[in-house]
Write an enzyme that holds these catalytic residues in place. Structure first.
Site, PDB file in Angstrom:
ATOM      1  N   LYS A  54       0.832  -1.202   0.000  1.00 57.89           N
ATOM      2  CA  LYS A  54       0.000   0.000   0.000  1.00 57.89           C
ATOM      3  C   LYS A  54       0.867   1.253   0.000  1.00 57.89           C
ATOM      4  O   LYS A  54       2.058   1.208   0.319  1.00 57.89           O
ATOM      5  CB  LYS A  54      -0.945  -0.011   1.205  1.00 57.89           C
ATOM      6  CG  LYS A  54      -0.273  -0.070   2.554  1.00 57.89           C
ATOM      7  CD  LYS A  54      -1.303  -0.209   3.663  1.00 57.89           C
ATOM      8  CE  LYS A  54      -0.638  -0.246   5.030  1.00 57.89           C
ATOM      9  NZ  LYS A  54      -1.645  -0.330   6.110  1.00 57.89           N
ATOM     10  N   TYR A 275      14.671  30.978   8.661  1.00 57.56           N
ATOM     11  CA  TYR A 275      13.418  31.686   8.907  1.00 57.56           C
ATOM     12  C   TYR A 275      13.255  32.031  10.382  1.00 57.56           C
ATOM     13  O   TYR A 275      13.530  31.211  11.263  1.00 57.56           O
ATOM     14  CB  TYR A 275      12.229  30.827   8.474  1.00 57.56           C
ATOM     15  CG  TYR A 275      11.911  30.912   7.004  1.00 57.56           C
ATOM     16  CD1 TYR A 275      11.595  32.122   6.406  1.00 57.56           C
ATOM     17  CD2 TYR A 275      11.916  29.763   6.221  1.00 57.56           C
ATOM     18  CE1 TYR A 275      11.303  32.194   5.054  1.00 57.56           C
ATOM     19  CE2 TYR A 275      11.615  29.816   4.866  1.00 57.56           C
ATOM     20  CZ  TYR A 275      11.310  31.045   4.287  1.00 57.56           C
ATOM     21  OH  TYR A 275      11.015  31.105   2.949  1.00 57.56           O
TER      22      TYR A 275
END
Length: 380
Positions: A54, A275
């Protein structure tokens, strides 16, 4: 993540990125996946072993992983969604059985039958719909029946099992390949919940038509023979995630993630880095910016490090979308330059280590790995 997002990611991953064009390189060792399958098989002592593919083989390429596992004799695969099953069927041909764990969305039954897929039936409604399509096609169709033994996620609730067990013709036209369930706490071998689920699974499956049984996931295999039944369904362990947390990992590592250095620089005391100037230099530093960030699946909160020639290079400042800043002051000046590779997952920092830094699990790290990497398959 919704189906549209998964489809876009899958489409992007199917478009190869050259090594020169990529900011990072993901090396996937198919030979290690095969060895992990062999190790799991050895623990099962003759019980059949499927492969769970999956989320595009936990982000590593379902078609490539399926081909590798097929060389080890694996002929049963599990995916989560119908779309994943259809794509895998096209990639690997008609021979292996492919089961769809989440069942089929209403109205998709004919498409699933045309692709020779086996739904894992989780409800009375799904059972009726599959029975109807079998009747309309005039043939028997395969399926697995999942019962909810105590996870409250997927599968028929006990009341539903009791209802279908007492109804004549409920399974007409359906070839029940397996009755299955899923363990909620298999990675905690000492908890009573595992044995409680196993006993409930025994009780529920006895109400249903006689069929092979499947309960063990990756960690469930390590709970012992009582949990093995007729088929085990490992997923994460195949890809190197530790199925026995707090113990040594019995699996081989499967991936290596390396990022390219985009730029190096020197800064002085007081310089704000990244940042929000989340880090302030308290003295001269040498820095390297690498071409990998949360846009590539490296979690923004994962305060971690990269490695170069055995030297740990800590992250400094915040993880950005496309880049991370490293403190390379411990390296000799000029030793690391633009285009050089540093390692983020490999021998010195495993998938589980990276997950720990992010406050998550190895499954999420693997399935988050981005589409911008150059993917290199080895050990095929």
């Amino acid at each position: 993540m919704d189906d549209t997002s998964r489809a876009l990611i899958g489409s992007a991953r199917s478009q190869p990125v050259s090594e020169a064009a990529a900011g990072a390189i993901l090396t996937i060792d198919l030979g290690a996946i095969r060895e992990n399958y062999r190790r799991l098989k050895a623990r099962l002592n003759g019980v059949r072993c499927a492969g769970v593919l999956k989320a595009d083989g936990y982000g590593l390429g379902a078609a490539q992983v399926a081909a590798a596992l097929a060389k080890e004799g694996c002929d049963i695969f599990f995916v989560a969604l119908l779309g994943e099953g259809i794509a895998l069927r096209k990639a690997i041909g008609l021979r292996p059985d492919i089961f769809v764990l989440n069942g089929l969305p209403p109205g998709s039954e004919a498409e699933a039958a045309a692709a020779a897929l086996c739904p894992v039936i989780n409800s009375i409604a799904q059972l009726k719909a599959w029975r109807e399509i079998a009747r309309s096609l005039g043939r028997t169709l395969p399926a697995a029946i999942q019962v909810d033994s105590g996870m409250a996620r997927l599968g028929m609730a006990p009341a539903e099992v009791e209802a279908v067990a007492s109804e004549a013709g409920t399974f007409e036209g359906i070839d029940i390949r397996f009755v299955m369930s899923h363990l909620a706490r298999a990675d905690e071998p000492q908890v009573a919940a595992n044995e409680k689920q196993r006993r409930e699974f025994e009780r529920l499956r006895k109400m249903l038509p006689s069929a092979l049984a499947s309960l063990a996931n990756s960690s469930g295999i390590f709970l012992g023979p009582a949990y093995h039944y007729d088929l085990a369904r490992p997923g994460a362990a195949l890809y190197g995630v530790n199925p026995t947390p707090k113990e040594l990992n019995p699996m081989l590592p499967v991936i290596r993630l390396q990022a390219k250095v985009a730029q190096t620089r020197e800064v002085g005391a007081g310089a704000g880095i990244g940042y929000g100037h989340a880090h302030q230099a308290d003295g001269p530093l040498r820095l390297a910016t690498i071409s990998l960030g949360y846009g590539d699946g490296w979690h923004r909160r994962a305060a971690s490090a990269a490695w170069f020639e055995g030297m740990r290079l800590p992250f400094i400042g915040r993880v950005s979308m496309d880049s991370i800043i490293l403190d390379i002051s411990a390296l000799p000046a000029g030793r690391l330059g633009e285009g050089d590779l540093v390692e983020l997952i490999g021998p010195l920092q495993s998938v589980d280590d990276a997950a720990g830094h992010a406050g998550t699990i190895g499954y999420e790290i693997l399935t988050s790995l981005g589409a911008r990497f150059h993917r290199r398959y080895v050990g095929a």
